[in-house]
Design a protein around this motif. Structure first.
Motif, PDB file in Angstrom:
ATOM      1  N   UNK A 138       0.833  -1.202   0.000  1.00 42.44           N
ATOM      2  CA  UNK A 138       0.000   0.000   0.000  1.00 42.44           C
ATOM      3  C   UNK A 138       0.871   1.258   0.000  1.00 42.44           C
ATOM      4  N   UNK A 139       2.066   1.154  -0.527  1.00 37.88           N
ATOM      5  CA  UNK A 139       2.986   2.278  -0.548  1.00 37.88           C
ATOM      6  C   UNK A 139       2.569   3.351  -1.534  1.00 37.88           C
ATOM      7  N   UNK A 140       3.059   4.586  -1.283  1.00 34.44           N
ATOM      8  CA  UNK A 140       2.804   5.726  -2.171  1.00 34.44           C
ATOM      9  C   UNK A 140       1.308   5.985  -2.366  1.00 34.44           C
ATOM     10  N   UNK A 141       0.627   6.191  -1.256  1.00 33.91           N
ATOM     11  CA  UNK A 141      -0.783   6.549  -1.260  1.00 33.91           C
ATOM     12  C   UNK A 141      -0.993   7.744  -0.329  1.00 33.91           C
ATOM     13  N   UNK A 142      -2.215   7.932   0.164  1.00 40.64           N
ATOM     14  CA  UNK A 142      -2.517   9.073   1.023  1.00 40.64           C
ATOM     15  C   UNK A 142      -3.159   8.618   2.338  1.00 40.64           C
ATOM     16  N   UNK A 143      -2.765   7.438   2.794  1.00 44.13           N
ATOM     17  CA  UNK A 143      -3.323   6.885   4.028  1.00 44.13           C
ATOM     18  C   UNK A 143      -2.797   7.643   5.242  1.00 44.13           C
ATOM     19  N   UNK A 144      -3.671   7.849   6.213  1.00 43.98           N
ATOM     20  CA  UNK A 144      -3.269   8.512   7.459  1.00 43.98           C
ATOM     21  C   UNK A 144      -3.263   7.547   8.640  1.00 43.98           C
ATOM     22  N   UNK A 145      -3.729   6.314   8.413  1.00 43.82           N
ATOM     23  CA  UNK A 145      -3.767   5.314   9.477  1.00 43.82           C
ATOM     24  C   UNK A 145      -3.467   3.938   8.892  1.00 43.82           C
ATOM     25  N   UNK A 146      -2.994   3.043   9.736  1.00 44.56           N
ATOM     26  CA  UNK A 146      -2.714   1.669   9.315  1.00 44.56           C
ATOM     27  C   UNK A 146      -3.973   0.835   9.518  1.00 44.56           C
ATOM     28  N   UNK A 147      -4.457   0.162   8.488  1.00 46.91           N
ATOM     29  CA  UNK A 147      -5.640  -0.695   8.669  1.00 46.91           C
ATOM     30  C   UNK A 147      -5.294  -1.920   9.499  1.00 46.91           C
ATOM     31  N   UNK A 148      -6.294  -2.620   9.993  1.00 50.78           N
ATOM     32  CA  UNK A 148      -6.056  -3.847  10.758  1.00 50.78           C
ATOM     33  C   UNK A 148      -5.402  -4.897   9.862  1.00 50.78           C
ATOM     34  N   UNK A 149      -4.363  -5.527  10.385  1.00 51.58           N
ATOM     35  CA  UNK A 149      -3.559  -6.444   9.579  1.00 51.58           C
ATOM     36  C   UNK A 149      -3.765  -7.888  10.031  1.00 51.58           C
ATOM     37  N   UNK A 150      -3.990  -8.812   9.095  1.00 52.23           N
ATOM     38  CA  UNK A 150      -4.192 -10.219   9.465  1.00 52.23           C
ATOM     39  C   UNK A 150      -2.897 -10.865   9.960  1.00 52.23           C
ATOM     40  N   UNK A 151      -3.016 -11.875  10.779  1.00 50.54           N
ATOM     41  CA  UNK A 151      -1.863 -12.573  11.348  1.00 50.54           C
ATOM     42  C   UNK A 151      -1.013 -13.267  10.284  1.00 50.54           C
TER      43      UNK A 151
ATOM     44  N   UNK B  84       5.729   6.080   2.263  1.00 51.59           N
ATOM     45  CA  UNK B  84       5.294   7.252   1.491  1.00 51.59           C
ATOM     46  C   UNK B  84       3.778   7.451   1.536  1.00 51.59           C
ATOM     47  N   UNK B  85       3.244   7.432   2.755  1.00 50.33           N
ATOM     48  CA  UNK B  85       1.854   7.788   2.989  1.00 50.33           C
ATOM     49  C   UNK B  85       1.832   9.009   3.911  1.00 50.33           C
ATOM     50  N   UNK B  86       0.762   9.176   4.657  1.00 51.34           N
ATOM     51  CA  UNK B  86       0.644  10.315   5.570  1.00 51.34           C
ATOM     52  C   UNK B  86       0.378   9.848   6.996  1.00 51.34           C
TER      53      UNK B  86
ATOM     54  N   UNK C 179       8.749   3.965   6.083  1.00 51.86           N
ATOM     55  CA  UNK C 179       9.541   5.150   5.767  1.00 51.86           C
ATOM     56  C   UNK C 179       8.767   6.075   4.835  1.00 51.86           C
ATOM     57  N   UNK C 180       9.095   7.356   4.902  1.00 49.98           N
ATOM     58  CA  UNK C 180       8.407   8.337   4.064  1.00 49.98           C
ATOM     59  C   UNK C 180       7.084   8.802   4.635  1.00 49.98           C
TER      60      UNK C 180
ATOM     61  N   UNK D  69      13.991   0.587   5.842  1.00 52.15           N
ATOM     62  CA  UNK D  69      13.863   1.852   5.140  1.00 52.15           C
ATOM     63  C   UNK D  69      14.633   2.941   5.856  1.00 52.15           C
ATOM     64  N   UNK D  70      14.591   4.140   5.303  1.00 51.78           N
ATOM     65  CA  UNK D  70      15.299   5.299   5.872  1.00 51.78           C
ATOM     66  C   UNK D  70      14.327   6.137   6.702  1.00 51.78           C
ATOM     67  N   UNK D  71      14.748   6.416   7.958  1.00 54.54           N
ATOM     68  CA  UNK D  71      13.897   7.173   8.865  1.00 54.54           C
ATOM     69  C   UNK D  71      14.685   8.343   9.435  1.00 54.54           C
ATOM     70  N   UNK D  72      13.990   9.467   9.628  1.00 58.60           N
ATOM     71  CA  UNK D  72      14.636  10.637  10.231  1.00 58.60           C
ATOM     72  C   UNK D  72      14.748  10.474  11.728  1.00 58.60           C
TER      73      UNK D  72
END
Length: 266
Positions: free
Chosen positions: A189-202, A211-213, A241-242, A263-266
């Protein structure tokens, strides 16, 4: 003697006369009763159909390469703006690099044999909510590099879903959109405009959210905040990252993972 000479002369002249007549016919065709010369090509009936056709008017397997169970419709000319009618036995569809704009419920309504659909690099901005939901055997779905702002209902048998490089927003992706996909191993789901992480399956092995928000996460985004013994052993790779996210502010958010986000993080 005179008769013999006449016979010999006649036998010599006749072939020459026929040959000359044939040449004259080729150079000067006979006129029709209307007095207009006609060539053989003019006697062929002319079709009233236009010479060019759109992709919708041509058979799928004339536009695309159809092999047993696989259909390849990549960079189709003339432009392909909708999903073509597929052979009933199609299991793998590759329709990348076209100009498809919308996916309708009817496009895959009877295609129960489909296992993989790749619609990357089109112009898709809208998908009917039930367009893929009945594809019980679908394992891989790629919608990367399109113009989506929201996602439809996804089939529960998916093992890979790729929606990188779209315009997805959190309000267009249900929080539980992936939770019931118990076989999903790869989520992009990279390079989108998401502001939250959806629930992730195990079941997830790889999740890319770069590269989201996304500005914040909780201790339960990847782990179980109230269970210090919980280890998420399946998860091999996380990318965040991003994003405007400071990892140092969330020391317990990755405690259950065997590897830290890459990834690269500040």
């Amino acid at each position: 003697m005179m008769q013999l000479r006449t016979l010999i002369l006649t036998s010599l002249l006749l072939p020459w006369m026929f040959l000359s007549a044939a040449k004259d016919e080729r150079v000067h065709p006979r006129r029709s009763k209307t007095g207009i010369n006609r060539s053989p090509a003019q006697d062929v009936p002319q079709s009233s159909e236009p010479a060019s056709q759109t992709s919708h008017e041509l058979p799928t397997c004339l536009l695309c390469v159809c092999l047993t169970g696989s259909v390849y419709c990549e960079e189709v000319t003339p432009d392909m703006t909708a999903v073509p009618a597929l052979p009933k036995e199609t299991a793998y569809l590759y329709a990348r690099f076209n100009k498809i704009t919308k996916i309708h419920n009817k496009d895959f309504a009877d295609m129960i044999t489909l296992r993989r659909i790749d619609l990357s690099s089109n112009l898709i901005s809208e998908i009917d909510d039930a367009a893929f939901s009945k594809l019980l055997h679908l394992e891989e779905l790629s919608l990367a590099e399109n113009r989506l702002t929201k996602l439809p209902t996804l089939p529960t048998g998916l093992t890979l879903f790729n929606a990188n490089l779209n315009r997805l927003r959190t309000q267009g992706v249900r929080a539980t959109a992936f939770k019931k996909l118990t076989k999903l191993a790869y989520l992009y789901l990279g390079n989108n405009e998401l502001t939250a992480v959806p629930q992730l399956p195990e079941s997830l092995h790889v999740v890319h959210l770069h590269n989201n928000r996304i500005a914040s996460i909780s201790d339960q985004t990847f782990c179980k905040g109230n269970n210090s013994h919980y280890i998420r052993s399946n998860m091999d790779e996380v990318r965040l990252d991003g994003n405007p996210l400071q990892l140092w502010q969330h020391p317990n958010s990755f405690i259950c993972l065997e590897t830290l986000p890459v990834g690269w993080y500040n």
